[in-house]
Structures are given as structure tokens and as C-alpha cells.
Motif scaffolding. Structure first.
Motif, PDB file in Angstrom:
ATOM      1  N   ALA A 125      -1.176  25.547  10.091  1.00 58.29           N
ATOM      2  CA  ALA A 125      -0.709  24.519   9.716  1.00 58.29           C
ATOM      3  C   ALA A 125       0.790  24.092  10.264  1.00 58.29           C
ATOM      4  O   ALA A 125       0.778  22.849  10.291  1.00 58.29           O
ATOM      5  N   LEU A 126       1.831  24.884  10.198  1.00 58.44           N
ATOM      6  CA  LEU A 126       2.898  24.797  10.862  1.00 58.44           C
ATOM      7  C   LEU A 126       2.928  23.905  12.132  1.00 58.44           C
ATOM      8  O   LEU A 126       3.698  23.380  12.555  1.00 58.44           O
ATOM      9  N   SER A 127       2.046  24.659  12.944  1.00 59.58           N
ATOM     10  CA  SER A 127       1.965  24.282  14.264  1.00 59.58           C
ATOM     11  C   SER A 127       1.456  22.691  14.405  1.00 59.58           C
ATOM     12  O   SER A 127       2.018  21.812  15.115  1.00 59.58           O
ATOM     13  N   ARG A 128       0.394  22.397  13.342  1.00 64.47           N
ATOM     14  CA  ARG A 128      -0.238  21.141  13.437  1.00 64.47           C
ATOM     15  C   ARG A 128       0.932  20.072  12.951  1.00 64.47           C
ATOM     16  O   ARG A 128       1.069  18.927  13.332  1.00 64.47           O
ATOM     17  N   VAL A 129       1.713  20.531  11.603  1.00 66.62           N
ATOM     18  CA  VAL A 129       2.742  19.583  11.057  1.00 66.62           C
ATOM     19  C   VAL A 129       3.732  19.330  12.229  1.00 66.62           C
ATOM     20  O   VAL A 129       4.030  18.089  12.439  1.00 66.62           O
ATOM     21  N   ALA A 130       4.129  20.275  13.000  1.00 69.97           N
ATOM     22  CA  ALA A 130       5.020  20.090  14.045  1.00 69.97           C
ATOM     23  C   ALA A 130       4.620  18.939  14.933  1.00 69.97           C
ATOM     24  O   ALA A 130       5.244  18.056  15.766  1.00 69.97           O
ATOM     25  N   SER A 131       3.229  19.187  15.615  1.00 67.13           N
ATOM     26  CA  SER A 131       2.706  18.451  16.465  1.00 67.13           C
ATOM     27  C   SER A 131       2.404  16.937  15.962  1.00 67.13           C
ATOM     28  O   SER A 131       2.646  15.724  16.797  1.00 67.13           O
ATOM     29  N   CYS A 132       2.097  16.984  14.753  1.00 67.04           N
ATOM     30  CA  CYS A 132       1.998  15.497  14.106  1.00 67.04           C
ATOM     31  C   CYS A 132       3.473  14.845  13.953  1.00 67.04           C
ATOM     32  O   CYS A 132       3.312  13.659  14.289  1.00 67.04           O
ATOM     33  N   ARG A 133       4.348  15.497  13.656  1.00 62.89           N
ATOM     34  CA  ARG A 133       5.635  14.725  13.565  1.00 62.89           C
ATOM     35  C   ARG A 133       6.142  14.182  14.762  1.00 62.89           C
ATOM     36  O   ARG A 133       6.644  13.299  15.016  1.00 62.89           O
ATOM     37  N   HIS A 155       0.809  -1.029   0.068  1.00 62.35           N
ATOM     38  CA  HIS A 155       0.223   0.087   0.088  1.00 62.35           C
ATOM     39  C   HIS A 155       1.040   1.396  -0.023  1.00 62.35           C
ATOM     40  O   HIS A 155       1.732   1.337   0.837  1.00 62.35           O
ATOM     41  N   VAL A 156       0.682   2.149  -1.049  1.00 59.21           N
ATOM     42  CA  VAL A 156       1.568   3.289  -1.122  1.00 59.21           C
ATOM     43  C   VAL A 156       0.651   4.539  -1.018  1.00 59.21           C
ATOM     44  O   VAL A 156      -0.119   4.345  -1.887  1.00 59.21           O
ATOM     45  N   GLY A 157       0.970   5.539  -0.494  1.00 54.49           N
ATOM     46  CA  GLY A 157       0.339   6.765  -0.508  1.00 54.49           C
ATOM     47  C   GLY A 157       0.652   7.878  -0.070  1.00 54.49           C
ATOM     48  O   GLY A 157       1.740   7.920   0.345  1.00 54.49           O
ATOM     49  N   ALA A 158       0.109   9.409   0.158  1.00 56.43           N
ATOM     50  CA  ALA A 158       0.687  10.447   0.622  1.00 56.43           C
ATOM     51  C   ALA A 158      -0.410  10.626   1.913  1.00 56.43           C
ATOM     52  O   ALA A 158      -1.518  10.366   1.972  1.00 56.43           O
ATOM     53  N   MET A 159       0.365  11.286   2.778  1.00 55.72           N
ATOM     54  CA  MET A 159      -0.356  11.559   4.066  1.00 55.72           C
ATOM     55  C   MET A 159       0.109  13.013   4.511  1.00 55.72           C
ATOM     56  O   MET A 159       1.088  13.319   4.567  1.00 55.72           O
ATOM     57  N   TRP A 160      -1.042  13.816   4.623  1.00 55.82           N
ATOM     58  CA  TRP A 160      -0.567  15.364   4.804  1.00 55.82           C
ATOM     59  C   TRP A 160      -0.705  15.512   6.521  1.00 55.82           C
ATOM     60  O   TRP A 160      -1.732  15.105   7.147  1.00 55.82           O
ATOM     61  N   LEU A 161       0.407  16.045   6.941  1.00 56.83           N
ATOM     62  CA  LEU A 161       0.608  16.008   8.305  1.00 56.83           C
ATOM     63  C   LEU A 161      -0.089  17.284   9.021  1.00 56.83           C
ATOM     64  O   LEU A 161      -0.076  17.286  10.435  1.00 56.83           O
ATOM     65  N   TRP A 162      -0.864  18.065   8.293  1.00 50.21           N
ATOM     66  CA  TRP A 162      -1.648  19.157   8.772  1.00 50.21           C
ATOM     67  C   TRP A 162      -2.873  18.643   9.702  1.00 50.21           C
ATOM     68  O   TRP A 162      -3.520  19.174  10.438  1.00 50.21           O
TER      69      TRP A 162
END
Length: 221
Positions: free
Chosen positions: A193-201, A58-65
Motif C-alpha cells: 500500500a505504501l508503494s502504491r500511495v507513493a506512486s499515486c502521489r 463536488h466534495v469527497g475522499a480519494m484513497w491513494l492506494w
């Protein structure tokens, strides 16, 4: 720690040969390999069949926001439902073929999503389907990030039109209303969005994104 099954051992070896030269990294000891673009991930999973040894793809993209604590396929496809292991001689070429398919799919994702405007354009072209809650939500976020407030507002309206039948939908709709109030301030959207990406990572156990000043392209070979 238990030793990996013969199928897992062969899949790991084949994936390492096929994906590591492209810059992908295995996530711990799992069957997941990541193509890390900072604000989005290319996710390659070699899932094991439920009742036997073997592997699917299974291959795909995940948006970290989206800021979740698990890997997801926001855009993707299942390339193989599950190939079964009988013995090393039979399964080794199967694992190698799966790795080659994964390699090709990763390159296609990189071509499809080289930067944020490409992501926004791709998601905007998808039809709005009732019941597919996250599709218009991601399209709305991407549109807001590139400054297309009218499209973002349209997609977010579709999200708010869904009946919130679960607590996570209530939470997502509250976030959607918050974002709709920021649409005329692109900097505020970007900061959110940057805050959400940082949290998700952090929740996924990924290293901090050191180039978080922009949602630009990550150079790959």
C-alpha cells in the motif's frame, strides 16, 4: 496564458478565503482544492457548467492506494449541480456560499475519516453492490491494512466475482489476487500500500509523503 473567466476568478477568491485557513491547497490553476492526509485526499472541485460560466460543487475522499493519474471521488457527493454566472454582483455571493458548503463538507469528511480504522469500519459497513466494482475493492484493502483478513477476503471475493469486461478490470483483479496472497502478512500488505500511495502521489504531482511509516491520522484544525 489566458486570463481566468470572471466566474473562475470569483470562485478562486471565495475558495481561498474559505478553504485555505483549513489547510487546503489549490491544485495548480485548477478548480480543485486538496485536503492532503498523506494516504488519502479530501478533494473539493468547483466544476464549471458545460455550456456556460458558473460553478458546481463536488466534495469527497480519494484513497491513494488505487494508484491512478487523475483525481477521483471514491466517497463523496455532488453538493451543487451548477450555479450560473450572469455578472460579478450576482455571482460573488453564489461563489461565497459554495465555498462555505465546501468548508462544512471538508470538516465532515475529517470527522468521518480521522484514521485508518475509521475508514475500514465505514467502508465495511457499506453493502456489496454488484456492478460497483471499486467499493468492495477499497473496503478489502482497508480491511487488509487493519488486519481483518476474513473481511478482506470476503470483499475481494466480490471483486473477483465480477465479469472483467474491460482491461482495467483484468488489471484490478490481478492486483486483487496478489493481495489475497498477502493477507496473512500485514507487513507485506502495508508495504504494498505504501508503494502504491507513493506512486499515486507522484503521478498526481503531489509532494512526497514524508510520514509514510504509518497510515495514521493527520492533525487538522
Amino acid at each position: 496564458m489566458a486570463s481566468p473567466s470572471p466566474a473562475s476568478r470569483l470562485v478562486s477568491a471565495a475558495a481561498g478565503t474559505g478553504l485555505r485557513p483549513l489547510g487546503l491547497r489549490r491544485h495548480g490553476r485548477s478548480r480543485i482544492w486538496l485536503d492532503d492526509h498523506g494516504w488519502w485526499l479530501g478533494v473539493v472541485e468547483f466544476p464549471s457548467p458545460t455550456w456556460s460560466q458558473g460553478s458546481g460543487l463536488h466534495v469527497g475522499a480519494m484513497w491513494l492506494w488505487q494508484d491512478v493519474d487523475h483525481f477521483a471521488f471514491h466517497v463523496g457527493e455532488r453538493l451543487s449541480g451548477g450555479e450560473h454566472y450572469r455578472n460579478d454582483r450576482q455571482f460573488a455571493p453564489v461563489a461565497e456560499e459554495l465555498a462555505l458548503h465546501a468548508q462544512s463538507a471538508v470538516r465532515k469528511l475529517r470527522t468521518r475519516f480521522p484514521d485508518l480504522p475509521s475508514v475500514a469500519s465505514d467502508l465495511a459497513a457499506q453493502p456489496v453492490r454488484r456492478g460497483w466494482f471499486w467499493e468492495p475493492w477499497h473496503a478489502g484493502v482497508a480491511a487488509a491494512l487493519v488486519g481483518d483478513a476474513p473481511l478482506a477476503r470476503q470483499r475481494f471475493a466480490s471483486v473477483l466475482d465480477e465479469e472483467p469486461i474491460a482491461p482495467w478490470m483484468d488489471d484490478a483483479q490481478r492486483t486483487t489476487r496478489e493481495l489475497m496472497g498477502k493477507l496473512e502478512d500485514r507487513h507485506a500488505v502495508r508495504t504494498w500500500a505504501l508503494s502504491r500511495v507513493a506512486s499515486c502521489r507522484q503521478r498526481l504531482g503531489l509532494s512526497p509523503w514524508t510520514v509514510a511509516e504509518d497510515f495514521g491520522a493527520v492533525a487538522r484544525v
